[in-house]
Enzyme design. Structure first.
Site, PDB file in Angstrom:
ATOM      1  CB  SER A  44      -3.870  -1.009   4.568  1.00 27.75           C
ATOM      2  OG  SER A  44      -4.070  -0.269   3.371  1.00 27.75           O
ATOM      3  CG  HIS A 250      -2.741  -3.374   0.362  1.00 25.86           C
ATOM      4  ND1 HIS A 250      -4.003  -3.569  -0.157  1.00 25.86           N
ATOM      5  CD2 HIS A 250      -2.864  -2.380   1.277  1.00 25.86           C
ATOM      6  CE1 HIS A 250      -4.859  -2.738   0.426  1.00 25.86           C
ATOM      7  NE2 HIS A 250      -4.192  -2.001   1.304  1.00 25.86           N
TER       8      HIS A 250
END
Length: 268
Positions: A44, A250
């Site tokens: 990711s 993230h």
């Protein structure tokens, strides 16, 4: 006579400036862009989860047009571009699903992988919901996995890349430290934040060591993210987001363009 000399001087100056600008522009283009294609592999952090602007056809892989591979491709126009990185990918997923774009013409490969193998999501869940000691115990389990099991899995991936793309420059890119320490910050304790940062360092050390063993470059994003960690006041990382849990921890779009892209530019 003076006017002629002045015209010649100005013309020469403009020509020199134009040549300099053209040279500078050419210098910015990676030689690999002309030499072959670019293949972006990994999890990711490479697909761009957290950066939004997801490509609809990528589905649950959540590949973003603001992710560093997409940005590098747009800036350098390689002969071809395969964006294979996928949210949640582990080393086994890279081997099974992401290597199809590699071939003898591939000039550049980038990859971030290993965090999910080491139990990134479970570590963060444990640390958010548990005590300091529970958090530290889970981190120690993850670090033990990084020491004992992850190197072999990385070797399998790195060897497969070389077999399929023998002439490519391969850039293994690491992970940032999550937290700026020594600041007043709502959320996890300083003990937990420090342990999580140390775990990131531990993982990056393992990645760099295996990359070097295969003759690959290691891109260290801890330097570019310095001053932009969670609790910094200018974070390039999402903190815990209960409304959209998947983006938690993230990189934001700024983290992709300011944290990851310069590292790939330097290493490529």
């Amino acid at each position: 006579m003076r006017r002629s000399r002045l015209v010649v001087f100005v013309s020469s100056l403009l020509l020199a400036v134009g040549t300099a600008l053209t040279g500078a522009s050419a210098a910015q283009a990676s030689p690999l862009a002309a030499a072959g294609g670019y293949v972006a592999l990994g999890d990711s952090y490479s697909s761009g989860v957290g950066a939004d602007s997801y490509i609809s056809s990528s589905g649950d892989c959540k590949r973003s047009t603001k992710a560093y591979p997409y940005l590098w491709n747009a800036a350098h126009a390689p002969a071809s571009f395969t964006f294979a990185a996928c949210s949640g990918a582990r080393t086994g997923d890279v081997l099974a699903n992401q290597l199809g774009g590699l071939n003898s013409s591939t000039g550049l490969v980038s990859i971030t992988v290993g965090g999910n193998d080491a139990g990134f999501a479970d570590v963060m869940t444990t640390c958010v919901t548990g005590s300091d000691s529970t958090c530290l115990n889970r981190i120690n389990t993850a670090k033990a996995y990084v020491d004992s099991t992850l190197p072999g899995k990385l070797d399998s991936v790195y060897s497969a890349i070389r077999a399929k793309a023998p002439g490519a420059r391969v850039v293994v890119i690491g992970y940032p430290r999550f937290y700026k320490l020594g600041t007043v910050c709502v959320g996890l304790s300083e003990t937990k934040r420090s342990a999580i940062n140390n775990a990131a360092d531990h993982l990056n050390t393992a990645l760099a060591k295996r990359a070097a063993a295969h003759g690959y470059a290691f891109g260290d994003v801890r330097t570019t993210f310095a001053g932009h960690e969670i609790c910094s006041g200018s974070s390039w990382l999402h903190s815990l987001n209960w409304l959209n849990i998947g983006v938690s921890y993230h990189p934001t779009a700024s983290g992709q363009s300011g944290g990851y892209l310069p590292v790939l530019n330097s290493a490529a």
